[in-house]
Every structure is written in structure tokens, then in C-alpha cells.
Write a protein that holds these residues in place. Structure first.
Motif, mmCIF file in Angstrom:
data_model
loop_
_atom_site.group_PDB
_atom_site.id
_atom_site.type_symbol
_atom_site.label_atom_id
_atom_site.label_comp_id
_atom_site.label_asym_id
_atom_site.label_seq_id
_atom_site.Cartn_x
_atom_site.Cartn_y
_atom_site.Cartn_z
ATOM 1 N N GLY A 30 -19.788 -41.085 27.970
ATOM 2 C CA GLY A 30 -19.607 -42.219 28.607
ATOM 3 C C GLY A 30 -19.418 -41.701 30.159
ATOM 4 N N CYS A 31 -19.802 -40.345 30.413
ATOM 5 C CA CYS A 31 -19.537 -40.047 31.712
ATOM 6 C C CYS A 31 -20.847 -40.173 32.525
ATOM 7 C CB CYS A 31 -19.553 -38.366 31.657
ATOM 8 S SG CYS A 31 -19.548 -37.532 33.424
ATOM 9 N N ARG A 32 -20.933 -41.052 33.453
ATOM 10 C CA ARG A 32 -22.110 -41.285 34.470
ATOM 11 C C ARG A 32 -22.488 -40.158 35.188
ATOM 12 N NH1 ARG A 32 -20.446 -45.950 38.109
ATOM 13 N NH2 ARG A 32 -19.171 -44.077 38.856
ATOM 14 N N HIS A 33 -23.850 -40.282 35.293
ATOM 15 C CA HIS A 33 -24.330 -38.870 36.112
ATOM 16 C C HIS A 33 -25.874 -39.326 36.810
ATOM 17 C CE1 HIS A 33 -27.320 -38.320 32.755
ATOM 18 N NE2 HIS A 33 -26.007 -38.517 32.064
ATOM 19 N N GLU A 34 -26.146 -38.736 37.717
ATOM 20 C CA GLU A 34 -27.371 -39.164 38.659
ATOM 21 C C GLU A 34 -27.913 -37.870 39.027
ATOM 22 O OE1 GLU A 34 -25.947 -40.567 42.757
ATOM 23 O OE2 GLU A 34 -25.511 -41.983 41.156
ATOM 24 N N VAL A 35 -29.085 -37.798 39.534
ATOM 25 C CA VAL A 35 -29.823 -36.650 39.804
ATOM 26 C C VAL A 35 -29.149 -36.219 41.436
ATOM 27 C CG1 VAL A 35 -32.005 -35.788 40.978
ATOM 28 C CG2 VAL A 35 -31.983 -37.114 38.809
ATOM 29 N N ASN A 36 -28.930 -34.981 41.508
ATOM 30 C CA ASN A 36 -28.461 -34.481 42.821
ATOM 31 C C ASN A 36 -29.658 -34.061 43.676
ATOM 32 O OD1 ASN A 36 -27.551 -33.052 45.137
ATOM 33 N ND2 ASN A 36 -25.876 -31.937 44.046
ATOM 34 N N SER A 37 -30.231 -34.920 44.473
ATOM 35 C CA SER A 37 -31.740 -34.583 45.062
ATOM 36 C C SER A 37 -31.458 -33.430 46.055
ATOM 37 C CB SER A 37 -32.369 -35.825 45.818
ATOM 38 O OG SER A 37 -31.352 -36.193 46.893
ATOM 39 N N ASN A 38 -30.244 -33.190 46.567
ATOM 40 C CA ASN A 38 -29.968 -32.013 47.635
ATOM 41 C C ASN A 38 -30.471 -30.753 46.767
ATOM 42 O OD1 ASN A 38 -29.645 -33.845 49.699
ATOM 43 N ND2 ASN A 38 -27.342 -33.599 49.127
ATOM 44 N N GLN A 97 -35.380 -25.655 40.004
ATOM 45 C CA GLN A 97 -33.970 -26.117 39.642
ATOM 46 C C GLN A 97 -33.854 -27.445 39.820
ATOM 47 O OE1 GLN A 97 -31.138 -23.786 42.450
ATOM 48 N NE2 GLN A 97 -30.790 -25.751 43.231
ATOM 49 N N SER A 98 -32.758 -27.978 39.106
ATOM 50 C CA SER A 98 -32.605 -29.126 38.919
ATOM 51 C C SER A 98 -31.036 -29.229 39.011
ATOM 52 C CB SER A 98 -33.094 -30.147 37.745
ATOM 53 O OG SER A 98 -32.411 -29.603 36.755
ATOM 54 N N SER A 99 -30.462 -30.548 39.395
ATOM 55 C CA SER A 99 -29.004 -30.643 39.509
ATOM 56 C C SER A 99 -28.645 -32.174 39.351
ATOM 57 C CB SER A 99 -28.604 -30.153 41.040
ATOM 58 O OG SER A 99 -27.228 -30.445 40.991
ATOM 59 N N ILE A 100 -27.451 -32.296 38.803
ATOM 60 C CA ILE A 100 -26.865 -33.692 38.775
ATOM 61 C C ILE A 100 -25.391 -33.538 39.340
ATOM 62 C CG2 ILE A 100 -28.093 -34.321 36.566
ATOM 63 C CD1 ILE A 100 -25.344 -33.671 35.036
ATOM 64 N N TRP A 101 -24.849 -34.869 39.670
ATOM 65 C CA TRP A 101 -23.552 -35.252 40.006
ATOM 66 C C TRP A 101 -23.212 -36.073 38.934
ATOM 67 C CZ3 TRP A 101 -20.796 -33.161 43.667
ATOM 68 C CH2 TRP A 101 -21.340 -32.471 44.787
ATOM 69 N N THR A 102 -21.879 -35.842 38.763
ATOM 70 C CA THR A 102 -21.076 -36.820 37.623
ATOM 71 C C THR A 102 -20.138 -37.632 38.325
ATOM 72 O OG1 THR A 102 -19.049 -35.339 37.191
ATOM 73 C CG2 THR A 102 -21.114 -34.886 35.700
ATOM 74 N N TRP A 103 -19.841 -38.709 37.975
ATOM 75 C CA TRP A 103 -19.152 -40.008 38.705
ATOM 76 C C TRP A 103 -17.960 -40.406 37.461
ATOM 77 C CZ3 TRP A 103 -19.759 -39.495 43.341
ATOM 78 C CH2 TRP A 103 -20.914 -38.982 43.886
ATOM 79 N N CYS A 123 -20.533 -31.191 39.991
ATOM 80 C CA CYS A 123 -22.071 -30.934 40.208
ATOM 81 C C CYS A 123 -22.451 -29.948 39.100
ATOM 82 C CB CYS A 123 -22.371 -30.222 41.544
ATOM 83 S SG CYS A 123 -24.153 -29.825 41.900
ATOM 84 N N ALA A 124 -23.522 -30.176 38.605
ATOM 85 C CA ALA A 124 -24.291 -29.091 37.393
ATOM 86 C C ALA A 124 -25.640 -28.672 38.076
ATOM 87 C CB ALA A 124 -24.506 -30.014 36.185
ATOM 88 N N VAL A 125 -25.807 -27.453 37.953
ATOM 89 C CA VAL A 125 -27.046 -26.905 38.524
ATOM 90 C C VAL A 125 -27.719 -26.100 37.420
ATOM 91 C CG1 VAL A 125 -28.260 -25.380 40.042
ATOM 92 C CG2 VAL A 125 -26.336 -26.562 40.757
ATOM 93 N N PHE A 126 -29.088 -26.369 37.028
ATOM 94 C CA PHE A 126 -29.774 -26.017 36.021
ATOM 95 C C PHE A 126 -31.012 -25.431 36.646
ATOM 96 C CE2 PHE A 126 -28.110 -30.293 34.810
ATOM 97 C CZ PHE A 126 -27.288 -29.822 33.752
ATOM 98 N N SER A 127 -31.581 -24.371 35.879
ATOM 99 C CA SER A 127 -32.811 -23.766 36.446
ATOM 100 C C SER A 127 -33.556 -23.325 34.907
ATOM 101 C CB SER A 127 -32.344 -22.402 37.107
ATOM 102 O OG SER A 127 -31.668 -21.407 36.406
ATOM 103 N N LEU A 128 -34.679 -23.037 35.563
ATOM 104 C CA LEU A 128 -35.658 -22.313 34.549
ATOM 105 C C LEU A 128 -35.210 -20.867 34.222
ATOM 106 C CD1 LEU A 128 -39.153 -23.626 35.386
ATOM 107 C CD2 LEU A 128 -37.770 -24.171 33.363
#
Length: 172
Positions: A119-127, A133-139, A144-149
Motif C-alpha cells: 500500500g505504499c504510493r509511488h510515482e515517477v521521479n522525472s528528475n 536510468q529510472s527513478s521513483i518517489w514513495t509517499w 527515492c529509488a534509482v534503477f538502471s540497466l
């Protein structure tokens, strides 16, 4: 007859979800004094800048293997869990009990599914989302989570998928 208590073992994924949901790792939280964190974790390994310039030099981490606590004015201003996909991560027993090292390969889809289940909300961190690379913020925890290939040195099963590199929270 007394009821039995079921103890759920802490796994790396459950630790990551708890941190992303609460912004805390057990008793560790932003704003706590470094002395209190070191009392819980043992002495950290200060960043080389801290060793050169002294303990009052702000914005650099103290490290406990894959756990880093960034320190400002001798208080924890950031918490980072660093992972190396295809390798093993060591975390202090306070953070991840009964372990010396865990497999550090966490797929983006697995973390997102676990966050949804919790039940943890999250959205794309466009910065921090671009290219490989991709990233999300949790609310509401603002983690912040940062992912990469994977890089060519990462020993992972699927080179076309995104893996978690770091999960962090910081305050100003």
C-alpha cells in the motif's frame, strides 16, 4: 494454551519496502544525532573528506558496508542503501538481522509490486528518469529509488531489465 506468535523473517526486499514506506530503518531516521546512530550500529567508516577535513565537514557519509548515513551538523541528514546488481550486499545486523550478506539483485518490477502490495504510493521521479536510468518517489515517506540497466560488469540474468541501485532519503 497460549497463542503462538509468527515471526516474519526480515529479507532484503521487506527491508527495502519498510524503508520506502516509513523513511526509517528500524530506529535509524533522518535528524538523529550521529552519536546515537553509532551507538546502535558501531563506529562507521567516515568518507575520506571527513577524515581529511574533520568531523564538522558536512554532507559526506559514514559507511557501514551497503548502508550510508550522510551527516550534516553531526546529525543524520540522509540514509542510503546501495546495491550492486549481480553482487552481494552486506548490511549491519541492526538493519538486516541474521545476515552477513544478501543477494543485491532487485528488479524494478519486484520492488514496485512489493510497494503496491504494502500500500505504499509511488510515482515517477522525472528528475532522475532518463536514458538507461529510472527513478521513483514513495509517499508519504519521500524515499527515492534509482534503477538502471546493468553495466557490463554486473552479473545479472537479464541485461534488458532495470535493477535497483540505491534507495535513499534525505532532509535539508
Amino acid at each position: 494454551m497460549r497463542g503462538s506468535v509468527t515471526v516474519t523473517p526480515v529479507t532484503l526486499l521487506s527491508l527495502l519496502v519498510d524503508f520506502a514506506t516509513t523513511g526509517r530503518i528500524g530506529p535509524l531516521h533522518c535528524g538523529m544525532p550521529l552519536t546515537e546512530a553509532e551507538a546502535l550500529l558501531g563506529p562507521g567508516r567516515p568518507h575520506p573528506v571527513i577524515r581529511m577535513k574533520g568531523p564538522d565537514f558536512d554532507g559526506y557519509p559514514y559507511m557501514w558496508d551497503g548502508l550510508e548515513l550522510v551527516v550534516t551538523r553531526r546529525r543524520v541528514s540522509g540514509i542510503w542503501i546501495r546495491l550492486w546488481p549481480g553482487a552481494r550486499v552486506s548490511l549491519p545486523p541492526l538493519v538486516l538481522p541474521d545476515s552477513e550478506a544478501y543477494e543485491a539483485t532487485v528488479l524494478r518490477e519486484d520492488l514496485l509490486a512489493a510497494l503496491d502490495t504494502a500500500g505504499c504510493r509511488h510515482e515517477v521521479n522525472s528528475n532522475l528518469t532518463f536514458g538507461e536510468q529510472s527513478s521513483i518517489w514513495t509517499w508519504p515517506a519521500e524515499v527515492c529509488a534509482v534503477f538502471s540497466l546493468p553495466g557490463r560488469d554486473n552479473d545479472v540474468p537479464d541485461r534488458d531489465r532495470f535493477y535497483l541501485d540505491v534507495l535513499h532519503k534525505h532532509t535539508l
